[in-house]
Design a protein around this motif. Structure first.
Motif, PDB file in Angstrom:
ATOM      1  N   ALA A  31       0.922  -1.242  -0.215  1.00 24.76           N
ATOM      2  CA  ALA A  31       0.049  -0.011  -0.124  1.00 24.76           C
ATOM      3  C   ALA A  31       0.830   1.254  -0.029  1.00 24.76           C
ATOM      4  CB  ALA A  31      -0.838  -0.093   1.201  1.00 24.76           C
ATOM      5  N   TYR A  32       1.664   1.184   0.803  1.00 27.69           N
ATOM      6  CA  TYR A  32       2.846   2.179   0.920  1.00 27.69           C
ATOM      7  C   TYR A  32       3.492   2.552  -0.516  1.00 27.69           C
ATOM      8  CZ  TYR A  32       7.311   4.749   1.594  1.00 27.69           C
ATOM      9  OH  TYR A  32       8.491   5.743   1.426  1.00 27.69           O
ATOM     10  N   LYS A  33       3.915   1.556  -1.074  1.00 26.58           N
ATOM     11  CA  LYS A  33       4.644   1.758  -2.406  1.00 26.58           C
ATOM     12  C   LYS A  33       3.679   2.386  -3.519  1.00 26.58           C
ATOM     13  CE  LYS A  33       7.717  -2.181  -1.903  1.00 26.58           C
ATOM     14  NZ  LYS A  33       7.851  -3.558  -2.093  1.00 26.58           N
ATOM     15  N   TYR A  34       2.440   1.876  -3.484  1.00 28.32           N
ATOM     16  CA  TYR A  34       1.280   2.461  -4.480  1.00 28.32           C
ATOM     17  C   TYR A  34       1.153   4.059  -4.023  1.00 28.32           C
ATOM     18  CZ  TYR A  34       0.225  -1.841  -7.058  1.00 28.32           C
ATOM     19  OH  TYR A  34       0.394  -2.804  -7.712  1.00 28.32           O
ATOM     20  N   CYS A  35       1.125   4.315  -2.679  1.00 33.18           N
ATOM     21  CA  CYS A  35       0.829   5.674  -2.236  1.00 33.18           C
ATOM     22  C   CYS A  35       2.118   6.408  -2.713  1.00 33.18           C
ATOM     23  CB  CYS A  35       0.969   5.695  -0.475  1.00 33.18           C
ATOM     24  SG  CYS A  35      -0.558   5.723   0.299  1.00 33.18           S
ATOM     25  N   LEU A  36       3.332   6.086  -2.567  1.00 33.50           N
ATOM     26  CA  LEU A  36       4.492   6.846  -3.112  1.00 33.50           C
ATOM     27  C   LEU A  36       4.386   7.199  -4.398  1.00 33.50           C
ATOM     28  CD1 LEU A  36       6.993   8.091  -2.207  1.00 33.50           C
ATOM     29  CD2 LEU A  36       8.388   5.846  -2.354  1.00 33.50           C
ATOM     30  N   ASP A  37       4.083   6.182  -5.199  1.00 37.49           N
ATOM     31  CA  ASP A  37       4.080   6.409  -6.516  1.00 37.49           C
ATOM     32  C   ASP A  37       2.776   7.508  -6.948  1.00 37.49           C
ATOM     33  OD1 ASP A  37       6.004   4.589  -7.293  1.00 37.49           O
ATOM     34  OD2 ASP A  37       4.629   2.867  -7.547  1.00 37.49           O
ATOM     35  N   ALA A  38       1.758   7.296  -6.319  1.00 30.65           N
ATOM     36  CA  ALA A  38       0.825   8.340  -6.536  1.00 30.65           C
ATOM     37  C   ALA A  38       1.169   9.724  -6.235  1.00 30.65           C
ATOM     38  CB  ALA A  38      -0.467   7.849  -5.921  1.00 30.65           C
ATOM     39  N   LEU A  39       2.142   9.918  -4.961  1.00 34.71           N
ATOM     40  CA  LEU A  39       2.459  11.282  -4.555  1.00 34.71           C
ATOM     41  C   LEU A  39       3.367  11.790  -5.626  1.00 34.71           C
ATOM     42  CD1 LEU A  39       2.936  13.044  -2.421  1.00 34.71           C
ATOM     43  CD2 LEU A  39       4.887  11.749  -1.519  1.00 34.71           C
ATOM     44  N   ARG A  40       4.425  10.920  -6.106  1.00 38.79           N
ATOM     45  CA  ARG A  40       5.022  11.415  -7.051  1.00 38.79           C
ATOM     46  C   ARG A  40       4.616  11.867  -8.236  1.00 38.79           C
ATOM     47  NH1 ARG A  40       9.432   6.314  -6.188  1.00 38.79           N
ATOM     48  NH2 ARG A  40      10.473   7.203  -4.509  1.00 38.79           N
ATOM     49  N   LEU A  41       3.442  11.302  -8.814  1.00 36.98           N
ATOM     50  CA  LEU A  41       2.739  11.772  -9.899  1.00 36.98           C
ATOM     51  C   LEU A  41       1.926  13.196  -9.570  1.00 36.98           C
ATOM     52  CD1 LEU A  41       1.143   8.672 -11.605  1.00 36.98           C
ATOM     53  CD2 LEU A  41       3.140  10.005 -12.524  1.00 36.98           C
ATOM     54  N   ARG A  42       1.504  13.138  -8.536  1.00 29.75           N
ATOM     55  CA  ARG A  42       0.631  14.442  -8.014  1.00 29.75           C
ATOM     56  C   ARG A  42       1.546  15.697  -8.057  1.00 29.75           C
ATOM     57  NH1 ARG A  42      -3.947  11.145  -4.552  1.00 29.75           N
ATOM     58  NH2 ARG A  42      -5.677  11.329  -6.129  1.00 29.75           N
ATOM     59  N   GLU A  43       2.774  15.370  -7.407  1.00 25.87           N
ATOM     60  CA  GLU A  43       3.634  16.464  -7.333  1.00 25.87           C
ATOM     61  C   GLU A  43       3.977  16.901  -8.713  1.00 25.87           C
ATOM     62  OE1 GLU A  43       6.271  15.383  -3.289  1.00 25.87           O
ATOM     63  OE2 GLU A  43       7.023  14.607  -5.138  1.00 25.87           O
ATOM     64  N   LYS A  44       3.955  16.245  -9.878  1.00 27.60           N
ATOM     65  CA  LYS A  44       4.006  17.092 -11.032  1.00 27.60           C
ATOM     66  C   LYS A  44       2.783  17.676 -11.501  1.00 27.60           C
ATOM     67  CE  LYS A  44       7.077  12.803 -12.361  1.00 27.60           C
ATOM     68  NZ  LYS A  44       7.135  11.899 -13.328  1.00 27.60           N
ATOM     69  N   LEU A  45       1.799  17.580 -10.886  1.00 25.95           N
ATOM     70  CA  LEU A  45       0.625  18.162 -11.476  1.00 25.95           C
ATOM     71  C   LEU A  45       0.240  19.266 -10.669  1.00 25.95           C
ATOM     72  CD1 LEU A  45      -1.682  15.112 -11.709  1.00 25.95           C
ATOM     73  CD2 LEU A  45      -0.631  15.957 -13.666  1.00 25.95           C
ATOM     74  N   SER A  46      -0.507  20.213 -11.108  1.00 23.25           N
ATOM     75  CA  SER A  46      -1.108  21.207 -10.107  1.00 23.25           C
ATOM     76  C   SER A  46      -2.386  21.001  -9.606  1.00 23.25           C
ATOM     77  CB  SER A  46      -1.445  22.698 -11.017  1.00 23.25           C
ATOM     78  OG  SER A  46      -0.333  23.229 -11.773  1.00 23.25           O
ATOM     79  N   ASP A  47      -2.292  19.959  -8.508  1.00 25.76           N
ATOM     80  CA  ASP A  47      -3.553  19.314  -7.863  1.00 25.76           C
ATOM     81  C   ASP A  47      -3.177  19.384  -6.449  1.00 25.76           C
ATOM     82  OD1 ASP A  47      -5.605  17.794  -7.278  1.00 25.76           O
ATOM     83  OD2 ASP A  47      -4.799  15.830  -7.881  1.00 25.76           O
ATOM     84  N   SER A  48      -3.406  20.362  -5.941  1.00 25.54           N
ATOM     85  CA  SER A  48      -3.364  20.535  -4.458  1.00 25.54           C
ATOM     86  C   SER A  48      -4.028  19.587  -3.635  1.00 25.54           C
ATOM     87  CB  SER A  48      -3.622  21.972  -4.026  1.00 25.54           C
ATOM     88  OG  SER A  48      -2.560  22.881  -4.629  1.00 25.54           O
TER      89      SER A  48
END
Length: 202
Positions: A31-48
Motif C-alpha cells: 500500500a505504501y509503495k502505491y501511495c508513494l507512486d501516486a504522490l510522485r505523480l501528483r507532485e508533477k501536477l497542479s493538483d493541491s
C-alpha cells in the motif's frame, strides 16, 4: 490504458485506489509503495487537493509501518496544504492523523492539541466516524497524561459513537439484504411466469 493515453491524473487516482485495496488487506508495505507512486505523480501536477490526499495517505501508511518520524513529515505537509485550501473537514482529518502520530512518538500533550482541534472542527459536521476517531485519540492521550476525568469523558463518547456507527452499518446491511431478497423474489416470480407461458404455447 491510462499510461498509453498519458492520463497522469487518472494514473495517480488508480494508484491511490490500489493503495486503499492493499491497506484493507493489511498489506501496508505494498500500500505504501502505491501511495508513494501516486504522490510522485501528483507532485508533477497542479493538483493541491490530490497532493494533500497523497500526503495524508503516506502519513497513515508510514504510521502503520511503525515509522512515526517519517509519518510526521507527511502529516505536517498534509495539514499545511489543507489549511491553504481552507477545507475544514480535511483539516480535521489531518489533525487526527497528526494526533495519532504524536501518540506513537510518546508526545501525548501534542496529541491532545491536535485532536482537540480536530474534535472541535468535526463536531460541526456531525461526521460520526471522524468524531469517534478524534475521541479515541483524546481518550488515549489523556489516559497517558493521567487525566482520568477527561480520559473517561472521551472514552464514553468514543464508545457511544462507535455503537452509533455499528447500528448505522447494521441498518445499511438490513436494507441491502431486503433489496437482495426482493430482487431474488422477482427473478423467481419471473421465472415461474415464463415457464407457465411456455407451457401455454406448447
Amino acid at each position: 490504458i491510462r499510461q498509453e493515453l498519458g492520463d497522469t491524473l487518472g494514473i495517480a487516482n488508480t494508484l491511490n485506489t490500489l493503495s486503499s485495496v492493499y491497506e484493507a488487506e493489511k498489506d501496508y508495505e505494498t500500500a505504501y509503495k502505491y501511495c508513494l507512486d501516486a504522490l510522485r505523480l501528483r507532485e508533477k501536477l497542479s493538483d493541491s487537493l490530490g497532493l494533500s490526499i497523497s500526503c495524508g495517505n503516506m502519513a497513515i501508511m508510514l504510521l502503520r509501518l511503525n515509522k512515526p518520524n517519517e509519518a510526521l513529515v507527511y502529516g505536517k505537509r498534509n495539514l499545511e496544504i489543507c489549511e491553504r485550501l481552507q477545507i475544514e473537514q480535511s483539516i480535521s482529518f489531518s489533525c487526527t492523523i497528526l494526533g495519532e502520530i504524536q501518540l506513537a512518538l510518546n508526545n501525548p500533550q501534542n496529541a491532545v492539541s491536535f485532536c482537540k482541534r480536530s474534535y472541535k472542527i468535526i463536531s460541526k459536521f456531525e461526521s460520526v466516524e471522524e468524531t469517534r476517531d478524534a475521541c479515541n485519540c483524546l481518550y488515549v492521550a489523556y489516559d497517558k497524561l493521567n487525566d482520568s476525568k477527561n480520559a473517561l469523558k472521551f472514552y464514553k463518547e468514543y464508545h457511544r459513537l462507535n455503537d452509533t456507527l455499528r447500528n448505522q452499518n447494521k441498518a445499511v446491511e438490513i436494507v441491502q439484504q431486503q433489496m437482495k431478497n426482493e430482487y431474488e423474489q422477482k427473478i423467481f416470480t419471473d421465472s415461474i411466469q415464463r415457464s407457465a407461458e411456455e407451457k401455454i404455447k406448447e
